[in-house]
Design an enzyme around this catalytic site. Structure first.
Site, PDB file in Angstrom:
ATOM      1  N   ALA A 163      -6.390   2.464  -0.792  1.00  0.00           N
ATOM      2  CA  ALA A 163      -6.338   2.278   0.773  1.00  0.00           C
ATOM      3  C   ALA A 163      -6.438   3.402   1.384  1.00  0.00           C
ATOM      4  O   ALA A 163      -6.844   3.587   2.451  1.00  0.00           O
ATOM      5  CB  ALA A 163      -4.757   1.582   0.843  1.00  0.00           C
ATOM      6  N   GLU A 212       0.973   3.564 -12.259  1.00  0.00           N
ATOM      7  CA  GLU A 212      -0.274   3.744 -11.586  1.00  0.00           C
ATOM      8  C   GLU A 212      -1.661   2.964 -11.984  1.00  0.00           C
ATOM      9  O   GLU A 212      -1.962   2.287 -11.107  1.00  0.00           O
ATOM     10  CB  GLU A 212      -0.493   5.317 -11.345  1.00  0.00           C
ATOM     11  CG  GLU A 212      -1.928   5.560 -10.220  1.00  0.00           C
ATOM     12  CD  GLU A 212      -1.524   5.248  -8.884  1.00  0.00           C
ATOM     13  OE1 GLU A 212      -2.469   5.257  -8.352  1.00  0.00           O
ATOM     14  OE2 GLU A 212      -0.462   5.208  -8.522  1.00  0.00           O
ATOM     15  N   HIS A 259      -5.551   1.670  -5.881  1.00  0.00           N
ATOM     16  CA  HIS A 259      -4.992   2.770  -4.998  1.00  0.00           C
ATOM     17  C   HIS A 259      -6.139   3.429  -4.115  1.00  0.00           C
ATOM     18  O   HIS A 259      -6.490   4.617  -4.011  1.00  0.00           O
ATOM     19  CB  HIS A 259      -4.510   3.916  -5.815  1.00  0.00           C
ATOM     20  CG  HIS A 259      -3.426   4.783  -4.906  1.00  0.00           C
ATOM     21  ND1 HIS A 259      -2.361   5.699  -5.641  1.00  0.00           N
ATOM     22  CD2 HIS A 259      -3.275   4.943  -3.673  1.00  0.00           C
ATOM     23  CE1 HIS A 259      -1.658   6.105  -4.636  1.00  0.00           C
ATOM     24  NE2 HIS A 259      -1.957   5.710  -3.293  1.00  0.00           N
ATOM     25  N   ASP A 291      -2.240  -2.414  -3.767  1.00  0.00           N
ATOM     26  CA  ASP A 291      -2.924  -1.350  -3.922  1.00  0.00           C
ATOM     27  C   ASP A 291      -2.392  -0.101  -5.002  1.00  0.00           C
ATOM     28  O   ASP A 291      -2.904   0.867  -5.402  1.00  0.00           O
ATOM     29  CB  ASP A 291      -3.366  -0.600  -2.764  1.00  0.00           C
ATOM     30  CG  ASP A 291      -4.225   0.393  -2.624  1.00  0.00           C
ATOM     31  OD1 ASP A 291      -5.463   0.300  -3.480  1.00  0.00           O
ATOM     32  OD2 ASP A 291      -4.153   1.295  -2.190  1.00  0.00           O
ATOM     33  N   THR A 316       0.828  -1.081   0.132  1.00  0.00           N
ATOM     34  CA  THR A 316       0.226  -0.087  -0.029  1.00  0.00           C
ATOM     35  C   THR A 316       1.055   1.256  -0.034  1.00  0.00           C
ATOM     36  O   THR A 316       0.358   2.394   0.270  1.00  0.00           O
ATOM     37  CB  THR A 316      -0.862  -0.028   1.350  1.00  0.00           C
ATOM     38  OG1 THR A 316      -0.075  -0.139   2.458  1.00  0.00           O
ATOM     39  CG2 THR A 316      -1.934  -1.102   1.351  1.00  0.00           C
ATOM     40  N   ALA A 317       2.107   1.177  -0.397  1.00  0.00           N
ATOM     41  CA  ALA A 317       3.251   2.266  -0.235  1.00  0.00           C
ATOM     42  C   ALA A 317       3.135   2.943  -1.617  1.00  0.00           C
ATOM     43  O   ALA A 317       2.393   3.887  -1.900  1.00  0.00           O
ATOM     44  CB  ALA A 317       4.631   1.872   0.214  1.00  0.00           C
ATOM     45  N   ARG A 318       4.433   2.432  -2.348  1.00  0.00           N
ATOM     46  CA  ARG A 318       4.487   2.927  -3.749  1.00  0.00           C
ATOM     47  C   ARG A 318       5.080   1.883  -4.402  1.00  0.00           C
ATOM     48  O   ARG A 318       5.654   1.035  -4.235  1.00  0.00           O
ATOM     49  CB  ARG A 318       5.384   3.995  -3.663  1.00  0.00           C
ATOM     50  CG  ARG A 318       5.159   5.505  -2.973  1.00  0.00           C
ATOM     51  CD  ARG A 318       4.005   5.996  -3.930  1.00  0.00           C
ATOM     52  NE  ARG A 318       3.620   7.441  -3.130  1.00  0.00           N
ATOM     53  CZ  ARG A 318       2.751   7.562  -2.358  1.00  0.00           C
ATOM     54  NH1 ARG A 318       2.139   6.678  -1.993  1.00  0.00           N
ATOM     55  NH2 ARG A 318       2.873   8.917  -2.052  1.00  0.00           N
TER      56      ARG A 318
END
Length: 334
Positions: A294, A273, A292, A268, A243-245
């Site tokens: 979260a 992207e 994305h 996520d 859920t970071a990058r």
């Protein structure tokens, strides 16, 4: 005289952050120059507003703020960001000269909640059971998966990074019967003990975890930090959560492990992207891929608005900001 305030963000992305009561609070604290947010800062109208602005509230989809913005806004004293990271749109010279506060702490809450839900579902084998039940449509009490090592009791969960989200996730996991591992260069063994986690190196964390969850910032030093070698350290059947990058993970290496069926994943964030339509990640049964979400969505965004209004109130009253971004830490932000 009340300080003058303006907004600068894309309302398409920053919708529902400020409830009516929050806007009323702002109106009681400040002279709002224009309720409609600025989408750009170079038109005559925008320049006229900036010339009088002392407090600028930003959000998702903001215009870039740099030295030229400071020249246009000589009275600017506070930028209150009603979203997460600021490093992609605020230049360092702005943070050095203007107080900047961010709602990243509020945005950490839903990400941590999402992560905890993913961990609990992963250990329970929810995706596997969903597919079996959908296919067989019968009682599964005698199914071999019921007698396997699934379940949340005494599982090992690894948290990669003591970020705000990482720490919030650890806090939310405290009531469960997990062995918690943490890898962090900014955490001492004493701090780890106080958190109820074991501080370990990243390789050790990956090798021991049933579920490993990524909460590190996207920096040049962390690009593809989770690579093929490190993914191979995860035990068969382990779950990897990101859920970071997306850039922190070698996505091709992760895809190879997932296509082979050796690992499970909750993803996520990706690089890019939005994945190409033909990406196998959309369809793999051992992957839960989300767009994305979260971070704060829907009504959760009001928590961010509340934090920002609280910070504006502190600023107007001359009180210290609780969530000011130190300019020396700008390069370390997610």
């Amino acid at each position: 005289m009340q300080p003058r305030l303006a907004f600068a963000y894309d309302p398409q992305f920053t919708e529902h952050v400020f409830a009516a009561e929050q806007l009323q609070r702002l109106a009681g604290l400040c002279d709002i120059l224009r309720h409609e947010p600025l989408l750009e800062l170079t038109s005559p109208d925008a320049k006229a507003i900036l010339a009088e602005t002392e407090i600028l509230i930003t959000g998702w989809g903001p215009p870039q703020l740099d030295a030229s913005t400071l020249a246009l806004a000589p009275k600017l004293r506070l930028i209150a960001h009603s979203a997460g990271s600021i490093k992609y749109f605020i230049a360092p010279e702005v943070v050095e000269r203007v107080a900047v506060t961010s709602a990243v702490t509020a945005n950490a809450v839903p990400v941590a909640e999402f992560t905890v839900a993913a961990i609990l579902f992963a250990n329970k084998g929810v995706l596997q059971f969903r597919d079996i039940y959908r296919r067989e449509r019968r009682h599964l009490r005698s199914h071999p998966l019921m007698a396997s090592g699934l379940g949340n009791y005494r599982k090992t969960v690894g948290i990669v990074g003591a970020s705000r989200i990482g720490l919030k996730t650890i806090e939310l996991l405290a009531p469960y019967d997990f062995e918690l591992l943490l890898t962090s260069t900014s955490t001492t063994p004493e701090q780890a003990a106080a958190l109820g986690v074991e501080l370990v190196e990243l390789d050790d964390l990956l090798a021991r975890s049933d579920v490993a969850s990524l909460h590190a910032p996207a920096l040049p030093s962390t690009r593809h930090m989770i690579d093929a070698r490190r993914l191979a350290l995860l035990r068969d059947g382990a779950t990897f959560i990101n859920t970071a990058r997306g850039s922190i993970v070698d996505q091709d290496a992760l895809l190879s492990e997932l296509v082979a069926g050796r690992l499970n994943a909750v993803i996520d964030v990706t690089e890019p992207e939005v994945l190409p339509a033909e990406s196998p990640l959309y369809d793999l049964p051992n992957v839960l891929l989300t767009p994305h979400i979260a971070g704060a969505i829907g009504g959760e965004r009001e928590r961010l608005g509340t934090l920002v209004v609280d910070e504006v109130e502190r600023f107007v009253r001359g009180e210290p900001l609780l969530y000011r971004v130190p300019h020396e830490l700008l390069g370390q932000l997610a």
